[in-house]
Design a protein around this motif. Structure first.
Motif, PDB file in Angstrom:
ATOM      1  N   GLY A 192      38.195  87.398  21.706  1.00 42.71           N
ATOM      2  CA  GLY A 192      38.224  88.299  20.385  1.00 42.71           C
ATOM      3  C   GLY A 192      38.097  87.347  19.151  1.00 42.71           C
ATOM      4  N   ILE A 193      37.734  88.029  18.223  1.00 43.58           N
ATOM      5  CA  ILE A 193      37.636  87.619  16.746  1.00 43.58           C
ATOM      6  C   ILE A 193      38.839  87.839  15.934  1.00 43.58           C
ATOM      7  N   ASP A 194      39.229  86.986  15.294  1.00 43.05           N
ATOM      8  CA  ASP A 194      40.464  86.992  14.444  1.00 43.05           C
ATOM      9  C   ASP A 194      40.063  86.786  13.110  1.00 43.05           C
ATOM     10  N   ILE A 195      40.343  87.438  11.955  1.00 42.65           N
ATOM     11  CA  ILE A 195      39.777  87.087  10.708  1.00 42.65           C
ATOM     12  C   ILE A 195      41.011  86.634  10.094  1.00 42.65           C
ATOM     13  N   ASN A 196      41.091  85.256   9.377  1.00 44.53           N
ATOM     14  CA  ASN A 196      41.968  85.129   8.459  1.00 44.53           C
ATOM     15  C   ASN A 196      41.861  85.672   7.143  1.00 44.53           C
ATOM     16  N   MET A 197      42.997  86.197   6.790  1.00 38.98           N
ATOM     17  CA  MET A 197      43.189  86.674   5.278  1.00 38.98           C
ATOM     18  C   MET A 197      44.653  86.392   4.900  1.00 38.98           C
ATOM     19  N   GLY A 198      44.818  85.254   5.426  1.00 42.08           N
ATOM     20  CA  GLY A 198      46.407  84.828   4.931  1.00 42.08           C
ATOM     21  C   GLY A 198      46.479  83.332   4.560  1.00 42.08           C
ATOM     22  N   CYS A 199      45.365  82.353   4.816  1.00 48.26           N
ATOM     23  CA  CYS A 199      45.692  81.168   4.331  1.00 48.26           C
ATOM     24  C   CYS A 199      45.581  80.914   2.821  1.00 48.26           C
ATOM     25  N   PRO A 200      46.747  80.167   2.292  1.00 48.08           N
ATOM     26  CA  PRO A 200      47.080  80.037   1.086  1.00 48.08           C
ATOM     27  C   PRO A 200      46.570  78.812   0.539  1.00 48.08           C
ATOM     28  N   ALA A 201      45.875  77.930   1.310  1.00 48.35           N
ATOM     29  CA  ALA A 201      45.364  76.519   0.804  1.00 48.35           C
ATOM     30  C   ALA A 201      44.440  76.660  -0.536  1.00 48.35           C
ATOM     31  N   LYS A 202      44.804  75.905  -1.395  1.00 47.64           N
ATOM     32  CA  LYS A 202      44.236  75.904  -2.727  1.00 47.64           C
ATOM     33  C   LYS A 202      42.753  75.964  -2.579  1.00 47.64           C
ATOM     34  N   LYS A 203      42.099  75.200  -1.611  1.00 49.21           N
ATOM     35  CA  LYS A 203      40.628  75.113  -1.649  1.00 49.21           C
ATOM     36  C   LYS A 203      40.120  76.432  -1.047  1.00 49.21           C
ATOM     37  N   VAL A 204      40.804  76.805  -0.225  1.00 50.59           N
ATOM     38  CA  VAL A 204      40.591  78.366   0.545  1.00 50.59           C
ATOM     39  C   VAL A 204      40.521  79.436  -0.571  1.00 50.59           C
TER      40      VAL A 204
ATOM     41  N   LYS B 177      40.565  79.438  -3.673  1.00 46.01           N
ATOM     42  CA  LYS B 177      39.392  78.912  -4.792  1.00 46.01           C
ATOM     43  C   LYS B 177      38.222  79.306  -4.350  1.00 46.01           C
ATOM     44  N   SER B 178      37.976  79.480  -2.931  1.00 53.34           N
ATOM     45  CA  SER B 178      36.372  79.780  -2.466  1.00 53.34           C
ATOM     46  C   SER B 178      36.405  81.515  -2.142  1.00 53.34           C
ATOM     47  N   GLU B 179      37.595  82.233  -2.768  1.00 54.70           N
ATOM     48  CA  GLU B 179      37.839  83.189  -2.344  1.00 54.70           C
ATOM     49  C   GLU B 179      37.918  83.839  -0.880  1.00 54.70           C
ATOM     50  N   HIS B 180      38.409  82.816  -0.235  1.00 54.12           N
ATOM     51  CA  HIS B 180      38.492  83.004   1.286  1.00 54.12           C
ATOM     52  C   HIS B 180      39.923  83.208   1.629  1.00 54.12           C
ATOM     53  N   GLY B 181      40.367  83.472   2.864  1.00 55.81           N
ATOM     54  CA  GLY B 181      41.729  83.390   3.362  1.00 55.81           C
ATOM     55  C   GLY B 181      42.751  84.574   2.395  1.00 55.81           C
ATOM     56  N   VAL B 182      43.616  84.443   1.839  1.00 59.16           N
ATOM     57  CA  VAL B 182      44.700  85.068   1.301  1.00 59.16           C
ATOM     58  C   VAL B 182      43.927  85.863   0.060  1.00 59.16           C
ATOM     59  N   ALA B 183      43.185  85.158  -0.458  1.00 65.83           N
ATOM     60  CA  ALA B 183      42.272  85.601  -1.799  1.00 65.83           C
ATOM     61  C   ALA B 183      41.547  86.922  -1.239  1.00 65.83           C
ATOM     62  N   LEU B 184      41.464  87.158  -0.235  1.00 62.51           N
ATOM     63  CA  LEU B 184      40.674  88.776   0.223  1.00 62.51           C
ATOM     64  C   LEU B 184      41.947  89.780   0.093  1.00 62.51           C
ATOM     65  N   ARG B 185      43.120  89.278  -0.179  1.00 62.97           N
ATOM     66  CA  ARG B 185      44.149  90.495  -0.579  1.00 62.97           C
ATOM     67  C   ARG B 185      43.830  91.161  -1.725  1.00 62.97           C
ATOM     68  N   LYS B 186      43.311  90.180  -2.535  1.00 61.46           N
ATOM     69  CA  LYS B 186      42.899  90.863  -4.023  1.00 61.46           C
ATOM     70  C   LYS B 186      41.876  91.688  -3.978  1.00 61.46           C
ATOM     71  N   ASN B 187      40.970  91.840  -3.179  1.00 57.66           N
ATOM     72  CA  ASN B 187      39.667  92.235  -2.867  1.00 57.66           C
ATOM     73  C   ASN B 187      39.653  92.975  -1.566  1.00 57.66           C
ATOM     74  N   THR B 188      40.242  94.232  -1.700  1.00 53.57           N
ATOM     75  CA  THR B 188      40.370  95.051  -0.653  1.00 53.57           C
ATOM     76  C   THR B 188      38.855  95.466  -0.041  1.00 53.57           C
ATOM     77  N   GLU B 189      38.068  95.679  -0.897  1.00 53.93           N
ATOM     78  CA  GLU B 189      36.590  96.313  -0.618  1.00 53.93           C
ATOM     79  C   GLU B 189      35.997  95.155   0.229  1.00 53.93           C
ATOM     80  N   ALA B 190      35.825  93.758  -0.290  1.00 56.04           N
ATOM     81  CA  ALA B 190      35.381  92.639   0.158  1.00 56.04           C
ATOM     82  C   ALA B 190      35.840  92.463   1.674  1.00 56.04           C
ATOM     83  N   ALA B 191      37.190  92.674   1.692  1.00 58.02           N
ATOM     84  CA  ALA B 191      37.875  92.484   2.870  1.00 58.02           C
ATOM     85  C   ALA B 191      37.435  93.477   4.172  1.00 58.02           C
ATOM     86  N   CYS B 192      37.474  94.753   3.600  1.00 58.05           N
ATOM     87  CA  CYS B 192      36.928  95.672   4.672  1.00 58.05           C
ATOM     88  C   CYS B 192      35.517  95.548   4.937  1.00 58.05           C
TER      89      CYS B 192
END
Ligand SMILES: Cc1cc2nc3c(=O)[nH]c(=O)nc-3n(C[C@H](O)[C@H](O)[C@H](O)COP(=O)(O)O)c2cc1C
Length: 319
Positions: A96-108, A110-125
């Motif tokens: 299966g595929i697990d999508i990371n929406m939790g990584c807090p690393a600065k670089k991640v 800054k690129s709007e990946h990982g936990v940054a997706l929590r600020k953008n529900t539409e993009a996450a969905c």
């Protein structure tokens, strides 16, 4: 695996949390040797990198057939590369595929990946929908309570479920909270009745018994850092008492790491695990300086066998 894999998995689900630098193939095999019923997830891997077919990433993700079911965790924000990366993971045989929406690393972030997706529900969905609509594999999401508080947790989780997620794993801390802040599982107990998909809890769980106690109304738990140097955290019986009893699995860990990454890289990477394995042993400090210098399998055997002998004599004198 079918989309309803998580629903039908016997409860409570127990798993090794995905951890970059730790939950590689060798360590996952070690944990499953202790408890064959646990599920495991890979270290997070870039969807962009995988979509370009990066051989180095595929090599890092490669797993042993005995590991299945193992889930590939990917991160990114671009739906096209996520779909391509999903195909790569399918071809590799992941369950299966697990999508990371939790990584807090600065670089991640800054690129709007990982936990940054929590600020953008539409993009996450959009990501979840794109992956779920383009694979027959189950799709899960691992995230945190929220950015700075848990106020948006229920609407976010329902949106992710409606977008096609088959399981949600929640690390019960926010992005802003360091690891020494206690996990707040009460938010997850409140979330569970709002969801139809399984909910796995995570954060600061130190043993199976601790997990069973904290589980509440949820479906399972992942253990992360408590497994460092202690894969026996997944055993109902707990860890063996002596280093000599632990040594056969420690040796297997070293051999599996070398099998996957070659002797030079494998031995370099086993050092941090060896330092964790000797924690609690009398006079461990004296052995640490030798363990950080092991260069091949033979070195590992020599130092570990010396520790076995030392530990045996020490325990005999104590008795
Ligand atoms: C060294 C390290 C690496 C991690 N890497 C990842 C990762 O690749 N993907 C992910 O979703 N979480 C990652 N995490 C978070 C863990 O999966 C887990 O959510 C967190 O450690 C809390 O669980 P624990 O208290 O049981 O360790 C990492 C944590 C640590 C300590």
């Amino acid at each position: 695996m079918k989309k309803d894999f998580w629903k039908h998995l016997p409860k409570p689900i127990v798993g090794l949390a995905p951890m970059d630098g730790y939950s590689d193939s060798a360590f996952r095999r070690v944990c499953r040797a202790v408890n064959p019923n646990i599920v495991t997830v890979t270290e997070f891997t870039s969807a962009d990198g995988l979509s370009f077919g990066a051989e180095r990433l595929k090599q890092k993700l490669a797993f042993h057939p005995s590991e299945n079911p193992v889930f590939a965790q990917i991160f990114g924000k671009n739906t096209e590369t996520f779909i391509l990366a999903t195909k790569v993971c399918e071809d590799m045989g992941f369950a299966g595929i697990d999508i990371n929406m939790g990584c807090p690393a600065k670089k991640v972030v800054k690129s709007e990946h990982g936990v940054a997706l929590r600020k953008n529900t539409e993009a996450a969905c959009r990501l979840v929908e794109a992956v779920a609509n383009n694979t027959d594999l189950p799709v899960s999401v691992k995230t945190r309570l929220g950015w700075s508080d848990a106020s948006g947790l229920i609407p976010f989780s329902k949106a992710i479920q409606n977008a096609g997620a088959d399981m949600l794993c929640l690390h019960a801390r926010t992005y802003m909270e360091p690891y020494n802040v206690p996990a707040q599982f009460e938010h997850l107990y409140a979330l569970k009745p709002e969801l139809d998909i399984p909910l796995i809890i995570n954060g600061g769980i130190t043993s199976l018994q601790d997990g069973y106690q904290k589980l509440g109304n949820c479906d399972g738990f992942y253990i992360g850092q408590a497994s460092f140097g202690n894969p026996w955290v997944f055993s109902e019986a707990g860890a063996p008492k002596t280093f000599a009893e632990k040594y056969p699995l420690i040796l297997k860990h070293t051999q599996w790491l070398i099998e996957h990454k070659g002797e030079s890289v494998g031995t370099r990477e086993i050092r941090k695990h060896l330092l964790q394995y000797v924690k609690g042993i009398h006079n461990a400090k004296a052995f640490r300086s030798q363990l950080v210098h092991v260069k091949n399998l033979a070195d590992v055997k020599v130092v570990c066998e010396t520790i076995c002998e030392y530990d045996k004599v020490f325990l005999k004198n104590l008795a």
